[in-house]
Design an enzyme around this catalytic site. Structure first.
Site, short mmCIF file in Angstrom:
data_model
loop_
_atom_site.label_atom_id
_atom_site.label_comp_id
_atom_site.label_asym_id
_atom_site.label_seq_id
_atom_site.Cartn_x
_atom_site.Cartn_y
_atom_site.Cartn_z
N ASN A 85 34.54 26.60 49.28
CA ASN A 85 34.90 26.20 50.65
C ASN A 85 33.72 25.91 51.57
OD1 ASN A 85 34.29 28.97 50.76
ND2 ASN A 85 35.58 29.27 52.54
N LYS B 275 25.52 30.09 39.91
CA LYS B 275 26.66 29.35 39.37
C LYS B 275 27.57 28.97 40.53
CE LYS B 275 30.76 30.18 38.23
NZ LYS B 275 31.40 28.93 38.68
N GLY C 207 34.07 34.96 47.44
CA GLY C 207 35.28 34.39 46.85
C GLY C 207 36.48 35.25 47.19
N SER C 208 37.50 35.17 46.35
CA SER C 208 38.74 35.87 46.66
C SER C 208 38.67 37.36 46.33
CB SER C 208 39.89 35.24 45.87
OG SER C 208 39.72 35.55 44.50
N GLY D 196 36.79 39.11 43.30
CA GLY D 196 35.76 40.07 43.72
C GLY D 196 35.91 41.41 43.00
N GLU E 139 31.56 39.21 49.34
CA GLU E 139 32.24 38.72 50.54
C GLU E 139 33.56 38.12 50.09
OE1 GLU E 139 31.86 39.19 53.56
OE2 GLU E 139 29.84 40.04 53.52
N CYS F 248 37.31 32.05 55.01
CA CYS F 248 37.69 33.47 54.96
C CYS F 248 37.72 34.06 56.35
CB CYS F 248 36.76 34.25 54.04
SG CYS F 248 35.06 34.14 54.52
N GLN G 12 45.40 24.89 45.00
CA GLN G 12 45.38 25.48 46.35
C GLN G 12 46.57 24.96 47.16
OE1 GLN G 12 43.29 27.96 47.61
NE2 GLN G 12 44.84 27.90 49.23
N GLU H 263 46.29 36.81 52.12
CA GLU H 263 45.49 35.64 52.52
C GLU H 263 46.04 34.38 51.86
OE1 GLU H 263 41.38 35.33 51.12
OE2 GLU H 263 40.83 34.72 53.15
N GLU I 110 25.24 39.78 54.81
CA GLU I 110 24.50 38.55 54.53
C GLU I 110 23.93 38.02 55.85
OE1 GLU I 110 27.81 36.36 52.06
OE2 GLU I 110 25.84 36.17 51.14
C1 UN1 Z 1 32.19 30.60 59.14
O1 UN1 Z 1 33.34 30.86 59.51
O2 UN1 Z 1 31.40 30.01 59.86
O3 UN1 Z 1 33.96 31.83 52.77
C2 UN1 Z 1 31.68 30.98 57.82
C3 UN1 Z 1 34.01 31.86 53.99
C4 UN1 Z 1 32.96 32.64 54.70
C5 UN1 Z 1 32.11 31.81 55.58
C6 UN1 Z 1 32.71 31.55 56.91
N1 UN1 Z 1 32.15 33.36 53.75
O4 UN1 Z 1 34.88 31.26 54.58
#
Ligand code: UN1
Length: 482
Positions: free
Chosen positions: A150, A173, A226-227, A231, A250, A284, A331, A383, A462
């Protein structure tokens, strides 16, 4: 370089064992490029190359690292239109969003170029006489990276840049759906003068190449975005057995946006529509639960629907498009599944949710807004990762806060209010890692920490200087100075 685009292992561009056509979701007849997939053996070679490159790279000077990262930043920014277009073509976010994300990637490399020169330690007097204590930071080693589709350029950048800045070597990767932007970043860094083996690219599927990275004894740390289900598997593989790798995850969100009666209606509608539906809702950090107070509820819903009617959903590369297509068929199936579930659960579809036909074959979906929903419905708990949001009506701020926090996620949370009292209370009591007041829950700065709580994140943050927590390890040295 001619297609197919190859993997970079030990400083050489190498063929893979199959070819992956990168398809444009705005026009499935358009192949963006052919990208090779690495074999498991090649993933192992990449890890060996990263391990071999580590001793020299970890001792390289801050100046050397600064120059390479700065050069990469300069090239990314100079090529922002071309790379932004590649991004939008392979992922489907609009050209403005694609160029914006590319600029963000350039800024991230510039920030971490600076961080090369700023990595500081600490020195304390010991509690024992004549002894000094130094605390310094050293790189972790070989970092394995698994990145999602994404944010095809920003997420690889905010993992690669700090990893290199702090002296680690990398095996990355990228998502099999969008290898193009990672390939471009790796090519730029390679030409910027990275020694061979410092950064290795192995494109391919998670189940093959990803698994080798997760389980290999010579990978010291894993960073994954990722999801949640993936994760959890990543964590089990990276920590299981005797592996015990350093880990940063994340994952998802079910981010609340609270709209109070005293909110500026215009601001609240912009914040909600942007947070819920821009980038096709595939963030996310997207606002998927709109928790709206009774007194403003009907006006808010009506204004959101009006705003949604004006949104242009079309080819990501077309001028005037506000929202591009969903990234792929699976998706899209998932989004439609949740739209059906919401209807079955008794939610009212206030607007959207239909498939759209455009000039070219693509995955076009009208963003969907549901009302009359409760926080216990699946649409409120799971989600979706698409342009689907639901409105939950509440009587008071207290009820709104309780519902905002009643979720297994905790990435981002927003509130629209003109009250300092409620804004402050929300900042203090929201159980999320990032709080937004009168701003969308998505769309963050690049120089400050990013991450969440509860089921959304695991391990250190991060981005920004906080990234050093994951990409370095602390050494405490004692000296008896007499
Ligand atoms: C943002 O909203 O600016 O995968 C970043 C994602 C997040 C990054 C969002 N790790 O959507």
């Amino acid at each position: 370089m001619n297609a197919p685009f190859k993997n970079l292992i030990a400083g050489e561009w190498v063929e893979g064992n199959s070819v992956n056509p990168n398809i444009n979701p705005s026009n499935t007849k358009d192949v963006v490029g052919e990208y090779v997939r690495a074999s498991k053996a090649q993933a192992e070679e990449a890890i060996a190359a990263a391990k071999a490159a580590f001793p020299a790279w970890s001792r390289s000077t801050p100046q050397e690292r600064y120059e390479i990262l700065k050069k990469a930043s300069d090239e990314i920014l100079a090529r922002k239109d071309e790379l932004g277009r590649l991004l939008s073509r392979e992922e489907g976010k609009t050209l403005a969003e694609g160029v914006g994300e590319t600029v963000r990637a350039g800024q991230i490399f510039a920030f971490f170029a600076g961080e090369c020169l700023r990595l500081a330690g600490e020195k304390l007097a010991s509690v024992r006489p004549g002894v000094e204590v130094d605390m310094t930071r050293e790189p972790v080693g070989v970092v394995g990276m698994i990145t999602p589709w994404n944010f095809p350029i920003a997420i690889p950048s905010w993992k690669i840049a700090p990893a290199l800045a702090y002296g680690n070597t990398v095996v990355i990767k990228p998502a099999d759906l969008v290898p193009g932007c990672s390939w471009a970043i790796v090519d730029i860094l390679h030409r910027a003068g990275l020694p061979k083996g410092v950064l290795n690219l192995v494109m391919g599927r998670g189940s093959e190449v990803g698994q080798v990275i997760l389980e290999h004894k010579d990978v010291d740390a894993i960073t994954f975005t990722g999801s949640v289900p993936t994760g959890r598997k990543v964590a089990a593989a990276a920590i299981g057995g005797s592996r015990m790798k350093k880990l940063q995850l994340e994952m998802g969100g079910k981010n609340p946006l609270v709209v109070l009666d005293d909110a500026d209606l215009k601001v609240a509608v912009e914040v909600a529509v942007n947070g819920a539906f821009f980038s096709t809702g595939q963030r996310c950090t997207a606002s998927s639960r709109l928790i709206v107070q009774d007194g403003i509820h009907d006006k808010f819903v009506e204004a959101c629907v009006e705003r949604m009617k004006g949104l242009v959903i079309d080819d990501a590369l077309k001028a005037g498009t506000h929202i591009g297509p969903v990234v792929d068929q699976s998706q899209l199936d998932n989004d439609l599944k949740y739209i059906a579930i919401a209807k079955e659960e008794g939610a009212r579809l206030a607007f959207g949710g239909e498939l759209l036909n455009r000039e070219t074959p693509g995955f076009y979906l009208q963003p969907a807004l549901f009302t009359e929903t409760t926080n216990s419905m699946r649409i409120s708990r799971e989600e979706v990762f698409g342009p689907v949001a639901n409105v939950i009506r509440v009587k008071s701020y207290d009820e709104a806060l309780a519902i905002a926090n009643d979720t297994e996620f905790g990435l981002s949370a927003g509130i629209c209010t003109s009250s300092l009292k409620y804004a402050t209370h929300f900042k203090r009591n929201s159980e999320a890692g990032m709080i937004m007041v009168n701003l969308p829950t998505a769309g963050v700065d690049y120089h400050v920490p990013f991450g969440g709580r509860k089921g959304s994140s695991y391990g250190p943050r991060e981005q920004g200087a906080y990234a050093r927590e994951f990409y370095t390890t602390v050494k405490t040295a004692y000296t008896f100075a007499g």
